[in-house]
Motif scaffolding. Structure first.
Motif, PDB file in Angstrom:
ATOM      1  N   TYR A  53      -3.605 -10.619   2.409  1.00 31.09           N
ATOM      2  CA  TYR A  53      -3.381 -11.693   3.204  1.00 31.09           C
ATOM      3  C   TYR A  53      -2.065 -12.472   2.266  1.00 31.09           C
ATOM      4  O   TYR A  53      -1.047 -13.048   3.043  1.00 31.09           O
ATOM      5  CB  TYR A  53      -4.414 -12.708   2.979  1.00 31.09           C
ATOM      6  N   GLY A  54      -1.948 -12.364   0.954  1.00 26.47           N
ATOM      7  CA  GLY A  54      -1.017 -12.770   0.079  1.00 26.47           C
ATOM      8  C   GLY A  54       0.427 -12.031   0.217  1.00 26.47           C
ATOM      9  O   GLY A  54       1.477 -12.582  -0.336  1.00 26.47           O
ATOM     10  N   GLY A  55       0.358 -11.059   0.691  1.00 20.77           N
ATOM     11  CA  GLY A  55       1.658  -9.973   0.713  1.00 20.77           C
ATOM     12  C   GLY A  55       1.824  -9.039  -0.336  1.00 20.77           C
ATOM     13  O   GLY A  55       2.556  -8.368  -0.302  1.00 20.77           O
ATOM     14  N   SER A  56       0.494  -8.681  -0.917  1.00 21.63           N
ATOM     15  CA  SER A  56       0.704  -7.814  -1.991  1.00 21.63           C
ATOM     16  C   SER A  56       0.390  -6.413  -1.315  1.00 21.63           C
ATOM     17  O   SER A  56      -0.624  -6.024  -0.639  1.00 21.63           O
ATOM     18  CB  SER A  56      -0.393  -8.133  -3.299  1.00 21.63           C
ATOM     19  N   ALA A  57       1.505  -5.227  -1.430  1.00 23.20           N
ATOM     20  CA  ALA A  57       1.214  -4.265  -0.758  1.00 23.20           C
ATOM     21  C   ALA A  57       1.073  -2.951  -1.692  1.00 23.20           C
ATOM     22  O   ALA A  57       1.596  -3.059  -3.096  1.00 23.20           O
ATOM     23  CB  ALA A  57       2.630  -3.806   0.006  1.00 23.20           C
ATOM     24  N   ASN A  58       0.488  -2.017  -1.273  1.00 23.65           N
ATOM     25  CA  ASN A  58       0.344  -0.742  -1.845  1.00 23.65           C
ATOM     26  C   ASN A  58       0.724   0.372  -1.123  1.00 23.65           C
ATOM     27  O   ASN A  58       0.352   0.359   0.321  1.00 23.65           O
ATOM     28  CB  ASN A  58      -1.090  -0.524  -2.477  1.00 23.65           C
ATOM     29  N   TYR A  59       1.261   1.513  -1.376  1.00 25.62           N
ATOM     30  CA  TYR A  59       1.752   2.578  -0.552  1.00 25.62           C
ATOM     31  C   TYR A  59       1.099   3.913  -1.313  1.00 25.62           C
ATOM     32  O   TYR A  59       1.067   4.286  -2.512  1.00 25.62           O
ATOM     33  CB  TYR A  59       3.148   2.571  -0.775  1.00 25.62           C
ATOM     34  N   ALA A  60       0.950   4.712  -0.394  1.00 19.77           N
ATOM     35  CA  ALA A  60       0.803   6.269  -0.555  1.00 19.77           C
ATOM     36  C   ALA A  60       1.814   6.778  -1.385  1.00 19.77           C
ATOM     37  O   ALA A  60       3.157   6.432  -0.851  1.00 19.77           O
ATOM     38  CB  ALA A  60       0.266   7.022   0.486  1.00 19.77           C
ATOM     39  N   ASP A  61       1.938   7.803  -2.369  1.00 20.34           N
ATOM     40  CA  ASP A  61       2.974   8.238  -2.869  1.00 20.34           C
ATOM     41  C   ASP A  61       3.861   8.866  -1.969  1.00 20.34           C
ATOM     42  O   ASP A  61       5.183   8.981  -2.088  1.00 20.34           O
ATOM     43  CB  ASP A  61       2.630   9.212  -4.103  1.00 20.34           C
TER      44      ASP A  61
END
Length: 122
Positions: A53-61
């Protein structure tokens, strides 16, 4: 009832771009994490990216540096900007949202969209 409606899939050439959108509708208290998963033929569903919700993102390599996830909390919508697409990105892309239904109940539940096809030609 909560619904996630996706849009933006399609056919694109190698190196092209697409933008996926997913809007949550219905009655609920809050949305926590939103994300995108994909499933290619003969493979298991895998996480592409998710955002809090706060905008912290994670991505697959496999998509780092090419895909960007974002969200508009006022519109209950999550986006996936996909650049430099490759044939291996071809899959059905599913939107996911972790939703708290009622303020009195802290439980959160997973909801899924119906999926949108992304096809990248070489």
């Amino acid at each position: 009832q909560v619904q996630l409606v996706e849009s933006g899939g399609g056919l694109v050439q190698f190196g092209g771009s697409l933008r996926l959108s997913c809007a949550a509708s219905g009655t609920f208290f809050s949305i926590n994490t939103m994300g995108w998963y994909r499933q290619a033929p003969g493979k298991e569903r895998e996480l592409v990216a998710h955002i809090t919700y706060g905008g912290s993102a994670n991505y697959a390599d496999a998509v780092k540096g090419r895909f960007t996830i974002s969200r508009d909390n006022a519109k209950n919508t999550v986006y996936l900007q996909m650049n430099s697409l490759k044939p291996e990105d071809t899959a059905v892309y599913y939107c996911n949202a972790v939703i708290r239904s009622r303020w009195r109940d802290p439980k959160e539940y997973d909801y899924w969209g119906q999926g949108t096809q992304v096809s990248v030609s070489s």
